[in-house]
Design a protein around this motif. Sequence first.
Motif, PDB file in Angstrom:
ATOM      1  N   UNK A 114       3.276  -3.032   4.430  1.00 12.51           N
ATOM      2  CA  UNK A 114       4.272  -2.315   5.423  1.00 12.51           C
ATOM      3  C   UNK A 114       4.498  -1.081   4.651  1.00 12.51           C
ATOM      4  N   UNK A 115       5.080  -1.308   3.292  1.00 12.19           N
ATOM      5  CA  UNK A 115       5.674  -0.121   2.581  1.00 12.19           C
ATOM      6  C   UNK A 115       4.414   1.192   2.405  1.00 12.19           C
ATOM      7  N   UNK A 116       3.395   0.445   2.163  1.00 15.76           N
ATOM      8  CA  UNK A 116       2.338   1.456   1.886  1.00 15.76           C
ATOM      9  C   UNK A 116       1.412   1.880   3.105  1.00 15.76           C
ATOM     10  N   UNK A 117       2.064   1.638   4.316  1.00 16.28           N
ATOM     11  CA  UNK A 117       1.196   1.733   5.606  1.00 16.28           C
ATOM     12  C   UNK A 117       0.895   3.220   5.634  1.00 16.28           C
ATOM     13  N   UNK A 118       1.747   4.256   5.342  1.00 16.16           N
ATOM     14  CA  UNK A 118       1.356   5.723   5.760  1.00 16.16           C
ATOM     15  C   UNK A 118       0.282   6.118   4.612  1.00 16.16           C
TER      16      UNK A 118
END
Length: 109
Positions: A89-93
């Motif tokens: 979620x944090x690293x999605x982008x």
Amino acid sequence: MDARVNELAEHLLLIERELRVLGWWQEQAPSAEALASQEPFCVDTLTFEQWLQWIFLPRMKQLLEAGAALPSVSGIQPMAEMVYREQSGVARRLLELLGEFDRLLTRTS
């Protein structure tokens, strides 16, 4: 510079920006020994984000600026997905950007 090279260069900047946004960009370079690792992605000496910042981004920028042949295969996104599976979620982008870079790199012009 052709359009593909421009797109790749732009994606390198977007990857760098995302690392900065996430707070994963470092001002201090790892030791020369850590950077000289022979392991893929320097897994024995660097975190994945350190590898992106200190090895991947500079090498790709050098290749683009020199007009050198680019790798025809890239598997950065699958490696990143493994590394960040607990924090996708944090690293999605970042994962999206790496995937787009992989696709741009392997696309034939």
